[in-house]
Design a protein around this motif. Sequence first.
Motif, short mmCIF file in Angstrom:
data_model
loop_
_atom_site.label_atom_id
_atom_site.label_comp_id
_atom_site.label_asym_id
_atom_site.label_seq_id
_atom_site.Cartn_x
_atom_site.Cartn_y
_atom_site.Cartn_z
N ASN A 180 54.07 17.93 65.93
CA ASN A 180 55.38 18.36 65.43
C ASN A 180 55.43 18.83 63.98
O ASN A 180 56.45 19.35 63.56
CB ASN A 180 56.44 17.28 65.62
CG ASN A 180 56.72 17.06 67.10
OD1 ASN A 180 56.74 18.03 67.87
ND2 ASN A 180 56.88 15.81 67.49
N ASP A 181 54.38 18.62 63.23
CA ASP A 181 54.40 19.12 61.86
C ASP A 181 53.72 20.48 61.82
O ASP A 181 52.65 20.67 62.38
CB ASP A 181 53.63 18.19 60.92
CG ASP A 181 54.34 16.87 60.77
OD1 ASP A 181 55.58 16.86 60.70
OD2 ASP A 181 53.64 15.84 60.74
N GLN A 182 54.37 21.40 61.11
CA GLN A 182 53.72 22.68 60.95
C GLN A 182 52.58 22.54 59.94
O GLN A 182 52.74 21.93 58.89
CB GLN A 182 54.72 23.73 60.47
CG GLN A 182 54.09 25.10 60.40
CD GLN A 182 55.08 26.20 60.12
OE1 GLN A 182 56.29 26.00 60.18
NE2 GLN A 182 54.56 27.37 59.79
N LEU A 183 51.44 23.10 60.30
CA LEU A 183 50.28 23.00 59.43
C LEU A 183 50.41 23.97 58.26
O LEU A 183 50.55 25.18 58.46
CB LEU A 183 49.03 23.32 60.25
CG LEU A 183 47.69 23.13 59.58
CD1 LEU A 183 47.10 21.80 59.97
CD2 LEU A 183 46.73 24.23 59.97
N THR A 184 50.38 23.43 57.05
CA THR A 184 50.45 24.28 55.85
C THR A 184 49.38 23.78 54.88
O THR A 184 48.88 22.67 55.03
CB THR A 184 51.81 24.12 55.15
OG1 THR A 184 51.95 22.75 54.73
CG2 THR A 184 52.99 24.49 56.04
N PRO A 185 49.04 24.61 53.90
CA PRO A 185 48.03 24.15 52.93
C PRO A 185 48.43 22.83 52.28
O PRO A 185 47.58 22.02 51.91
CB PRO A 185 47.99 25.28 51.91
CG PRO A 185 48.44 26.49 52.65
CD PRO A 185 49.45 26.00 53.65
N GLU A 186 49.74 22.58 52.16
CA GLU A 186 50.20 21.36 51.47
C GLU A 186 49.98 20.09 52.29
O GLU A 186 49.59 19.07 51.75
CB GLU A 186 51.69 21.46 51.12
CG GLU A 186 52.02 22.48 50.03
CD GLU A 186 51.90 23.92 50.51
OE1 GLU A 186 52.37 24.20 51.64
OE2 GLU A 186 51.33 24.76 49.79
#
Lengths: 276, 288
Positions: A64-70
């Motif tokens: 459920n979490d969008q993968l981002t560099p952060e």
Amino acid sequence: MIKFQDVSFRYRDTDAWVIDSLNLTIKENQKVAIIGKNGSGKSTIAKLISGLLLHELGHIYVENDQLTPENLLDIRKKIGMVFQNPENQFVGMTVKEDIAFGLENRGVKREVMLEKIVDILEQVSMLEYIDREPQHLSGGQKQRIAIASAMVLEPKILILDEATSMLDPVGRKEMMSLVETLHNRKPFTLLMITHELNEAILADRIIVIEKGKVVLDGTPRELFTHHNHALDELGFPAPYTIQLAKGLEKNGFSLEPFPLDQEELISALWKLHLKR
Amino acid sequence: MEITFKEVSYTYYPNTPYEKKALHNVSFHIPSGAFVVIVGATGSGKSTLLQHMNGLLQPSSGKVSIGDYQLPITSKKVSLKELRKRVGIAFQFPEHQLFDETVREDILFGPKNFGIPEKDMEHRLQEVIHLVGLDEELIERSPFELSGGQMRKVAIAGVLASKPDVLVLDEPTAGLDPISRVEMMELFSSLHRLENITTILVTHHMEDALKYADYMIVLSNGRIHSKGKPVDIFNNQDALKEVQLLLPESIDMFHKLNQTFDLNLSYRGQSPFDLAKEIISSLGEDSS
Ligand SMILES: Nc1ncnc2c1ncn2[C@@H]1O[C@H](COP(=O)(O)OP(=O)(O)OP(=O)(O)O)[C@@H](O)[C@H]1O
Ligand SMILES: Nc1ncnc2c1ncn2[C@@H]1O[C@H](COP(=O)(O)OP(=O)(O)O)[C@@H](O)[C@H]1O
Ligand SMILES: [Mg+2]
Ligand SMILES: [Mg+2]
């Protein structure tokens, strides 16, 4: 849960897409086998999920979490990965340190650590190698350690990239049944990349990748029934047992349910035999 | 070239805490032109054994002879270069073999080193990449920017490029997709048949061992457990289990069918489709 939404990736700006508008949803706790020709993009997909490579277009969701560099480091903590070449993941000077490293990273307390390490090494039959250097093991032994290092973390998502390719036949079966046992005990999402169709059959779902896209997707039973030739046409001939079952059907023996392994074939034949 | 091991033992890191005896008194003879498949559990000593065949490792005790070469080498005058030209070895991990800037340079390193005329280079390159089924687009890439299976093909192409008399192949199909694996095995088989190349191959695919080996050697804990023709090796199912090996899927199926239905099917390498017909006719007879 893992979701790819129109994901594209290439290793260099000037190259063609290696992953090409890929759409794919993998449900929580599903066991998925990924197959595909050499260079089709399987390992790249594995590395995109764990954020070791960053996708250029589209979105990837992990649990459920969008993968981002952060948030990539947080997401990576949910994933256990065994690389195609186990040598690329060794960090410790000894087998023990190597497995401890991942546990430390996830904040496992020192008191329980040794116990966990001993336990997992026992399960992969490598306890006697606990103080040896990972780099000085045989190829198959390296794979066993790599599998242990990933599984000891009890990840929500386990990715095995050809993790048993150098194991002897019995060892390969043992590792697969260990994964199965752990999955039954405490479910996780399993992604296994493999060239062994006999291994892929153990999954709930088989996905075929070609040029960075999904070209076939179904349960082993759907893909291996006698009238389905799609796998064959894509370059994945059925295992011997299934070919035999297809041969029997072609010659007028109808086997119910269509067998996927030796045991099922023998018992389907037995039923027919009794009826005669 | 013929290869003989006589009472060969090998110990890694002798007299240190890491000491590990990997081979114990191993003796065998491989005649020139044979296709030998070595099988054994993980850690049984297969890779250690193979690395003696071109002098990468030298026996701690005992003797190895490869054609006119004798190991261990005691004199400084003997160079291994000629041996390495004649015996090509593909490592278990292709990454251990690859080193050059581009796939092209990597594959042509051997031929250059062994003095092949410049004008023949391009032809040699094309020849081997087609043999192993490597995509031509990849030749200007770094060999490290490839998929695992592509690296495998480059490593094998590099070995073939030197045209060795002996091919030593350590799990050469690990990481290949099913079609590439069949093609690679067919390639080794045809090089063996047509060019009489002595071939020593390690695999965990019992089906391939059965199909291609003239002769098999089974290793267990650094010792020779058994050797012989594939049919004889696979006839002894209990012995195989002891050493972490299973029967090929085909032969296993024959055994199970014969046991369960009290049949007399015999394995002659028939296709699953032909076997299906045999089963039907023997089960039919049985019930009539
Ligand atoms: N580091 C890299 N730099 C550039 N290109 C790469 C790199 N790694 C892989 N590629 C290319 O990306 C494509 C997909 O590679 P990937 O490793 O994902 O394939 P794969 O499906 O895992 O293949 P295999 O079955 O051989 O392991 C291939 O064409 C490969 O050459
Ligand atoms: N470089 C090395 N240093 C120390 N021990 C090694 C090394 N390579 C292999 N070994 C050990 O020697 C034994 C045989 O290894 P190997 O020949 O690689 O086995 P196989 O190829 O049959 O899997 C194993 O117990 C392994 O741990
Ligand atoms: Mg890969
Ligand atoms: Mg080995």
